[in-house]
Design an enzyme around this catalytic site. Structure first.
Site, PDB file in Angstrom:
ATOM      1  N   CYS A   1      61.517  35.632  74.880  1.00  0.00           N
ATOM      2  CA  CYS A   1      61.811  34.479  74.048  1.00  0.00           C
ATOM      3  C   CYS A   1      60.741  33.397  74.197  1.00  0.00           C
ATOM      4  CB  CYS A   1      63.212  33.983  74.381  1.00  0.00           C
ATOM      5  SG  CYS A   1      63.999  33.040  73.096  1.00  0.00           S
ATOM      6  N   HIS A   2      61.096  32.243  74.728  1.00  0.00           N
ATOM      7  CA  HIS A   2      60.156  31.131  74.881  1.00  0.00           C
ATOM      8  C   HIS A   2      59.458  31.125  76.240  1.00  0.00           C
ATOM      9  CE1 HIS A   2      62.499  29.807  71.434  1.00  0.00           C
ATOM     10  NE2 HIS A   2      61.513  28.973  71.154  1.00  0.00           N
ATOM     11  N   GLY A   3      59.685  32.141  77.057  1.00  0.00           N
ATOM     12  CA  GLY A   3      59.081  32.216  78.388  1.00  0.00           C
ATOM     13  C   GLY A   3      57.565  32.223  78.370  1.00  0.00           C
TER      14      GLY A   3
END
Length: 64
Positions: A3-5
């Site tokens: 995801c936004h990692g």
């Protein structure tokens, strides 16, 4: 990462020259940081495994 990692790796300056996937809204940030962004369920490059979203987690399973 999932995801936004990938933002953590962008902030750390570690994505230049890498190919990875993430939540689509990060694509421009990754490209601006020198990465190649791909729209894949799971992308593996060396020891890095990236995915777009939690719904893609089954792609991490062997045989999925």
């Amino acid at each position: 990462m999932i995801c936004h990692g990938a933002w953590l790796l962008v902030d750390a300056g570690l994505v230049r020259g890498k190919t990875l996937t993430s939540w689509p809204s990060l694509a421009t940030d990754l490209r601006n940081a020198g990465a190649t962004w791909v729209d894949e369920t799971v992308h593996v490059e060396a020891h890095w495994v990236s995915s777009r979203k939690p719904d893609d987690i089954p792609g991490f399973s062997v045989g999925a």
